[in-house]
Each structure stands twice: as C-alpha cells, then as structure tokens.
Design an enzyme around this catalytic site. Structure first.
Site, PDB file in Angstrom:
ATOM      1  N   GLU A   1       4.852   4.635  -5.568  1.00  0.00           N
ATOM      2  CA  GLU A   1       3.610   5.149  -5.013  1.00  0.00           C
ATOM      3  C   GLU A   1       3.433   6.786  -5.554  1.00  0.00           C
ATOM      4  O   GLU A   1       3.639   7.618  -4.898  1.00  0.00           O
ATOM      5  CB  GLU A   1       3.587   5.322  -3.539  1.00  0.00           C
ATOM      6  CG  GLU A   1       3.640   3.863  -2.929  1.00  0.00           C
ATOM      7  CD  GLU A   1       3.625   3.923  -1.424  1.00  0.00           C
ATOM      8  OE1 GLU A   1       3.496   4.774  -0.719  1.00  0.00           O
ATOM      9  OE2 GLU A   1       3.185   2.789  -0.855  1.00  0.00           O
TER      10      GLU A   1
ATOM     11  N   GLU B   1       5.732  -3.998  -1.227  1.00  0.00           N
ATOM     12  CA  GLU B   1       5.652  -3.639   0.216  1.00  0.00           C
ATOM     13  C   GLU B   1       4.441  -4.256   0.638  1.00  0.00           C
ATOM     14  O   GLU B   1       3.253  -4.220   0.182  1.00  0.00           O
ATOM     15  CB  GLU B   1       5.691  -2.267   0.550  1.00  0.00           C
ATOM     16  CG  GLU B   1       6.687  -1.468   0.071  1.00  0.00           C
ATOM     17  CD  GLU B   1       6.567   0.134   0.470  1.00  0.00           C
ATOM     18  OE1 GLU B   1       5.841   0.403   1.294  1.00  0.00           O
ATOM     19  OE2 GLU B   1       7.299   0.735  -0.240  1.00  0.00           O
TER      20      GLU B   1
HETATM   21  C1  GBH Z   1       4.630   3.323   2.042  1.00  0.00           C
HETATM   22  O1  GBH Z   1       3.411   4.135   1.891  1.00  0.00           O
HETATM   23  C2  GBH Z   1       5.876   3.791   1.628  1.00  0.00           C
HETATM   24  O2  GBH Z   1       6.203   3.344   0.547  1.00  0.00           O
HETATM   25  C3  GBH Z   1       6.895   3.681   2.689  1.00  0.00           C
HETATM   26  O3  GBH Z   1       8.157   4.615   2.466  1.00  0.00           O
HETATM   27  C4  GBH Z   1       6.162   3.825   4.157  1.00  0.00           C
HETATM   28  O4  GBH Z   1       7.344   3.889   5.067  1.00  0.00           O
HETATM   29  C5  GBH Z   1       5.407   2.856   4.152  1.00  0.00           C
HETATM   30  O5  GBH Z   1       4.389   2.831   3.547  1.00  0.00           O
HETATM   31  C6  GBH Z   1       4.444   2.772   5.874  1.00  0.00           C
HETATM   32  O6  GBH Z   1       3.886   3.874   5.825  1.00  0.00           O
HETATM   33  O7  GBH Z   1      -5.069   8.415   3.529  1.00  0.00           O
HETATM   34  O8  GBH Z   1      -6.204   6.345   4.191  1.00  0.00           O
HETATM   35  O9  GBH Z   1      -4.324   6.365   2.123  1.00  0.00           O
HETATM   36  C7  GBH Z   1       2.204   3.785   2.324  1.00  0.00           C
HETATM   37  C8  GBH Z   1       1.176   4.483   1.624  1.00  0.00           C
HETATM   38  C9  GBH Z   1      -0.008   6.415   2.213  1.00  0.00           C
HETATM   39  C10 GBH Z   1      -0.602   4.411   3.344  1.00  0.00           C
HETATM   40  C11 GBH Z   1      -0.826   7.238   3.163  1.00  0.00           C
HETATM   41  C12 GBH Z   1      -1.516   5.230   4.118  1.00  0.00           C
HETATM   42  C13 GBH Z   1      -2.699   7.282   4.526  1.00  0.00           C
HETATM   43  C14 GBH Z   1      -3.792   6.680   5.011  1.00  0.00           C
HETATM   44  N1  GBH Z   1       0.428   5.157   2.759  1.00  0.00           N
HETATM   45  N2  GBH Z   1      -1.951   6.542   3.566  1.00  0.00           N
HETATM   46  S1  GBH Z   1      -5.018   7.017   3.188  1.00  0.00           S
END
Ligand code: GBH
Length: 458
Positions: free
Chosen positions: A172, A356
C-alpha cells in the site's frame, strides 16, 4: 448439467492460494528483543496523541514467541498459504550496516514451520515499519533510502530464497506516502503533500531497484509482486462535474501508483491536483519502476463516492443508511469486482492475488469456545462472490487472503478495532476462533474438493 458443474468447479483451481495476511508490527511484539532496532512505528506509537489510548506494538500478539501456535491455527482453518511481513529493523537494526542474525533466524524458523505444515509463505518486505535510524536521516524523503531498501531486500532474499517463492516488495504505497507524509495520521507523521509525492516516488524507486536484484537471486519460477489498495471511485450523479471529480480522485487514490508501475509515468494532472511540483525523477527511474511484475497484490476494503458538489481531494462521507463496518467504511462488495475489472482492463497484470480483504466489527467473547460474528461471515461471503465473478470473467485471480488471521494492532486505532478470523483476548493472549474463521475454513475445503474432482476428470 455438465456445463454448469464445470463453470462452478473451475472457479478456483487446486493451486489457488487460500489464507490470511498479517504484518510484523501489528502482531509480533518483542520489539526490544534479540537485537531488533527501533522502527518509525515504535516512535510514532510512543508519541502522545498519535494512537488511540497510546497503544503500542510492544506486546501485540506475542507472535514472535507464539508463532507455532499461530501456524497451528492456520492449519485448523485449512489455509494452504500465509502472507506476512518482515520487520526491516529486526534484520538491519540501523537501516543500513550491521546485519542482525537473530532477526534472520526468526523468519527462518517461521518459514520452516509453515513449510512443515504444508503452508506456502508469501513474504512482504515492507509493511510500514521503517528503521527509525533511517527516518532520522530523512526516511522516504531521501533517495538513499531506496538504495538501503534494496540492500536489505537482498539480504532477506539470500536467506529465504531456497524456500520462499512468493515475494511482495511493498504494501500500500498510498498509505505510506499520503497517510504517513501527506496528512500524518500514520508514521512518520508528516503532513505535507509535496513530501507525500516525494516519499511515494522513493518507495516506487526502491521497488524498481529491488526487482532486478531479486530476479538474479530467486529460484526459477519465483514470483515478485507489489500490493496496492484500490478504492474504486463512484460518481453519485450523472453530471460532468461529478465525472471529472471521479477522475481526479481515481488518479489521486489509485493511478498515482498504478500508472508508474504499469505504464512508467505519473498520471497527467496528479501533481497539480495535489498543489505540488513533480518529485525528483531522475533518468531511468520510471523505466526501472515499470519493469514487469509477476503479479499485482490487491487489498480491498471499500469504495469512494463523489458528486457534483464535492471538489476537495477526498471522498464524500458515507451516508447514514449505507451498510458500514465499525471503522465507518462502507461495505460494498461490488466494488471489489469493479476494482478488479478496472485493473484488468487498464493494466492487465499477468496475475492478481487478493492480499487483504476484511472488516472490523464489535466482536464479543463470552468466555466460550467460539466468537459469533455473523456480520463478518456475510462480509466474506459477499466479497468472495465478487472474486468468483471476477474469475468467471477471466480475470486472473490466483489467491485470496483475509485481513486478518487474528485481531491485532490496528495502527492509529490501537487494539480497539478487531479484524481477525480469530479473536484475541489480549490480557491472557488466548486465541478463540470466530464463526467467520470456521466459515472460511469450510469454504476453502469445499473449493478444494470440487477442484480436485474437476482436475481428476479432466
Ligand atoms: C490495510 O490498510 C493495511 O494493510 C493493514 O495493515 C490494516 O490493518 C488493514 O488495512 C485494516 O485497516 O481515507 O477513505 O481511504 C487499509 C487501507 C487506508 C483503508 C485508509 C482505509 C481510510 C479510509 N486503509 N483508509 S479512506
């Protein structure tokens, strides 16, 4: 009929990868043990106000000590694969220089135990825990960090290449670049869009530097990938403004990294949208970054919505009546199919692995042997249906990993959010399988049985 049967059981061949993902800082604990250096997440978590209730990864799930028990759980859940990350600060505590043999030994034991249990390891080289010593020298804002990463990757590859055939360089990049450097909700906590762009470029460059070095070291047939977390963007009205806004958000959220990886260039308009100038792109950078990958890792959680009214670089809030998880993220399984279609159409990676997919809900353990989480069962069922549909359309999905094996350290949310197929009672470190874990185990078993039948009759 025969045709129906064939379509059904051809969905997932017997070599399809089934399992769950984790990451080092979120589960290992033992942060001051056996020579591990400090990471940017140790520092960030210890900074007041950054993480919910000041939670840190110091203890986490004690996976460093309990990995055998955790692999036994994987076995119980019928996994044939497991995707985990290596902590760079365990291998090279200062980021560059001295190698810590005890760190390498840990991953050696982990891989041996996985293989002994018939579980295929997928190794991620970077899931957010940069050595803090490198941050002190500028971290991902510095080009030299990309070089340091390539050296670290080579050391890990030399140690594990005889047993590991699936490698992921980064998890990511958008989160690393933007959440870590653009808005500061993740480590290292910087909040400057130009920094985000520069950090993102050095992450991509690090990947580009590593590719030829890994190719030269790994066994024939080994696969190298990169993991992104696409958020398909939906315009909620039919106006031209909404459509344009959706395009802007899509290049900011998705194409920022996908275009360089597959087309060797940044999307037009990205730098302007961010209010930035181009990052420090040197001759050869883009060609290195776009060298062919063996597979693309896709993490899927939700979608973004936009409309004619929005013009900022962010999604519209999730409406009150939309289904959502306790993170507040909209539950939208169709978006996974949409994301896969877009990736396939625009970039056509040779293979895709869902590295994931999962959700946090308010799970409660009543002291019994099973935790009931019907919402997660439904979440998994509906998202796996999207993957089935993608495979039926010919999209080359080769594996599925649930996020996550066990409840764990959810970054800025600390231990307050539970994503596991297995519940963890943190005070006792007891692991309790959730209904969703059993459901997934049954699903895997059913898929493998029907694959075996088809492949025998073929
Ligand atoms: C993953 O990231 C990670 O790889 C993992 O480590 C983590 O524990 C898991 O997900 C659960 O969170 O601003 O609308 O995009 C997930 C990516 C990035 C998804 C931030 C949600 C926030 C909402 N995340 N995003 S938004």
């Amino acid at each position: 009929t025969a045709t129906e049967g064939a379509v059904h059981s051809d969905r997932f061949p017997s070599h399809f990868l089934w399992g769950a993902s984790t990451s080092a800082y979120q589960i290992e604990g033992a942060t001051r043990v056996d020579g591990r250096g400090e990471s940017i997440w140790d520092r960030f978590a210890a900074t007041p106000g950054k993480v919910y209730q000041g939670d840190t990864g110091d203890v986490a799930l004690e996976h460093y000590y309990r990995f055998q028990e955790d692999i036994a759980l994987m076995k119980k859940l019928h996994f044939n694969a497991y995707c985990f990350s290596i902590a760079w600060p365990r291998i090279i505590p200062e980021g560059t220089g001295t190698v810590n043999e005890k760190g390498l030994d840990f991953y050696d034991r982990l891989v041996d135990e996985l293989l002994a249990q018939g579980i295929t390891p997928l190794v991620k080289l970077y899931h957010w825990d940069l050595p803090y010593a490198l941050q002190e020298r500028g971290g991902w804002l510095r080009r030299e960090t990309a070089q340091a990463f390539a050296d670290y990757a080579e050391i890990v590859a030399r140690r594990l290449r005889d047993r590991v055939n699936w490698w992921i360089t980064f998890n990511e990049p958008w989160c690393i670049a933007y959440l870590g450097h653009g808005v500061g909700v993740h480590a290292p906590g910087l909040a400057n869009k130009q920094d985000a762009l520069n950090a993102g470029h050095h992450v991509l460059l690090a990947h580009g530097l590593v590719l030829p070095r890994l190719r030269a070291l790994l066994q024939p047939g080994a696969k190298i990938g990169f993991t992104v977390d696409p958020y398909p963007v939906y315009a909620m009205d039919e106006s031209d403004e909404a459509r344009q806004q959706a395009e802007r958000l899509d290049r900011f959220r998705n194409r920022w990294f996908l275009d360089p990886l597959f087309r060797g260039c940044y999307p037009d308009g990205l730098f302007e949208d961010l209010g930035c100038v181009a990052p420090d792109i040197q001759p050869d950078d883009m060609a290195r970054i776009a060298a062919p990958l063996d597979f693309l890792g896709v993490n899927y959680y939700s979608r973004w919505r936009t409309s004619r009214e929005s013009n900022a670089l962010e999604a519209l809030p999730v409406p009150e009546d939309a289904p959502r998880t306790v993170m507040g993220w909209e539950i939208y399984p169709q978006g996974l199919l949409e994301a896969l279609r877009q990736v396939q159409q625009d970039y056509a990676p040779p293979a895709i692995v869902i590295t994931e997919n999962g959700a946090a809900f308010n799970d409660i353990w009543d002291g019994g042997d099973l935790v009931h989480d019907p919402e997660r069962v439904e979440y998994m069922r509906s998202h796996l249906a999207s993957i089935e549909a993608a495979v039926a359309e010919g999209i080359p999905v080769q594996g599925h990993f649930a996020w996550s094996l066990m409840d764990n350290y959810e970054w800025a949310e600390g231990y307050s959010k539970r994503f596991g197929l297995v519940y963890v009672d943190y005070p006792s470190q007891k692991r309790i399988i959730k209904q969703s874990g059993l459901w997934y185990a049954n699903y895997i078993e059913a898929q493998q049985k029907s694959a075996a039948v088809t492949e025998q009759t073929d």
